[in-house]
Enzyme design. Structure first.
Site, mmCIF file in Angstrom:
data_model
loop_
_atom_site.group_PDB
_atom_site.id
_atom_site.type_symbol
_atom_site.label_atom_id
_atom_site.label_comp_id
_atom_site.label_asym_id
_atom_site.label_seq_id
_atom_site.Cartn_x
_atom_site.Cartn_y
_atom_site.Cartn_z
ATOM 1 N N LYS A 1 -13.906 58.773 -17.330
ATOM 2 C CA LYS A 1 -15.093 58.126 -17.757
ATOM 3 C C LYS A 1 -15.221 56.791 -17.572
ATOM 4 O O LYS A 1 -14.242 55.912 -17.367
ATOM 5 C CB LYS A 1 -15.247 58.359 -19.531
ATOM 6 N N GLY B 1 -12.864 50.839 -33.928
ATOM 7 C CA GLY B 1 -13.349 49.915 -33.271
ATOM 8 C C GLY B 1 -12.596 49.121 -32.030
ATOM 9 O O GLY B 1 -12.932 48.465 -31.235
#
Length: 322
Positions: A67, A221
């Site tokens: 990715k 996160g």
């Protein structure tokens, strides 16, 4: 080669399909049937953007690829497009030929939410009733929807650096028929049985003394060197699990506890071992468990591979001679 545009993803990939793909690839990683390549993630010196590559090879699922993408913090205000932008490339592991290009924006949100959801399924107390959300941006809504499917929650509480964004969480809670309350962090840590932190912070907000015994925390996160969402002392109190140990201690939430000597790399456990039954997971109702979700390339490849298969079946994949 097949192309699956971003516009098609919403009609192809469900939360359940994303959950199943991520749970399976975590299990394969723990069994050493799949492995991730080293992550490249850098500030490019333009638009305050972070850009990088995540990839890997799943021998069990025969999925190879990467990715490419990152985080452009000014997108929403300048172009009205989401801050996270990515594309997934799949290759034939037998020949190396490119097999597919897949829009990665929605898939990234779904697979990230699926990862914390997997951790809740395997690590949170069965009687968990209150879920606390730290962060209220685009990704937080995906996190909350997925998490609510894992336990019979009765209430959602939330905190965000920018309180004006908290209605994003309230909307999801209302859709699920649950009350929502905006709270301060000390109350969130005290009251919540499950906490999901999904911010892009470089300084901790949730402190160890905020958190009650028996809580499960998913830190979703921190995926870059220097980022931090929770106090290092909280990881020292908790039994720590992660998707990829090497990433956890280098670019994940555990990087700080390790550098401060509060945690050793050997203290960090793979969530896949719990899935496979080779690690017992939670040992008591008073134990604090923490999932350090750093985000691995294999998650993206797993959901992208599933999407390509569905897109071909439904006739919406674009086939090109590359």
């Amino acid at each position: 080669m097949f192309i699956v545009p971003e516009r098609e993803i919403a009609d192809l990939m469900t939360r359940k399909a994303a959950f199943d793909a991520v749970e399976s690839v975590f299990a394969a990683m723990a069994s050493q049937d799949a492995y991730n390549f080293p992550v490249i993630r850098e500030a490019i010196g333009h638009e305050d953007a972070l850009y990088g590559f995540k990839g890997g090879f799943d021998k069990a699922g025969m999925t190879l690829g990467l990715k490419a993408g990152g985080y452009w913090p000014n997108n929403l205000e300048k172009q009205n497009v989401i801050n996270h932008q990515s594309t997934i490339f799949l290759f034939d592991p037998d020949t190396g030929k490119v097999a597919a290009i897949v829009g990665g924006n929605l898939l990234t949100a779904l697979r990230t939410a699926a990862a914390s959801s997997v951790s809740i399924k395997h690590l949170a107390r069965q009687d968990a009733k209150v879920i606390g959300m730290i962060g209220a941006g685009h990704q937080a809504t995906f996190q909350l929807r997925a998490a609510l499917e894992q336990r019979s929650f009765s209430k959602v509480i939330g905190w965000n650096y920018h309180p004006d964004m908290l209605p994003n969480l309230e909307k999801v809670a209302t859709e699920a028929g649950l009350p929502f309350e905006a709270v301060e962090l000390d109350q969130l840590g005290h009251d919540a049985d499950v906490i999901i932190s999904i911010t892009s912070a470089f300084a901790p907000s949730l402190m160890s003394d905020h958190v009650s015994e028996g809580t499960h925390i998913a830190c979703m996160g921190t995926d870059t060197k220097g980022k931090q969402e929770v106090e290092s002392a909280l990881l020292a109190r908790a039994t720590v699990f992660t998707d990829e140990v090497a990433q956890s201690v280098s670019i994940g939430e555990a990087q700080h506890a390790v550098s401060e000597g509060l945690l050793k790399e050997s203290d960090v456990n793979q969530i896949g071992a719990v899935i496979n039954g080779t690690h017992p997971g939670r040992s008591s109702d008073t134990e604090i468990t923490l999932f350090d979700g750093t985000g691995v390339g294999l998650q993206d490849l797993a959901v992208a591979s599933a999407v390509v298969e569905l897109a071909v079946q439904k006739g919406v994949a674009i086939e090109v001679d590359f």
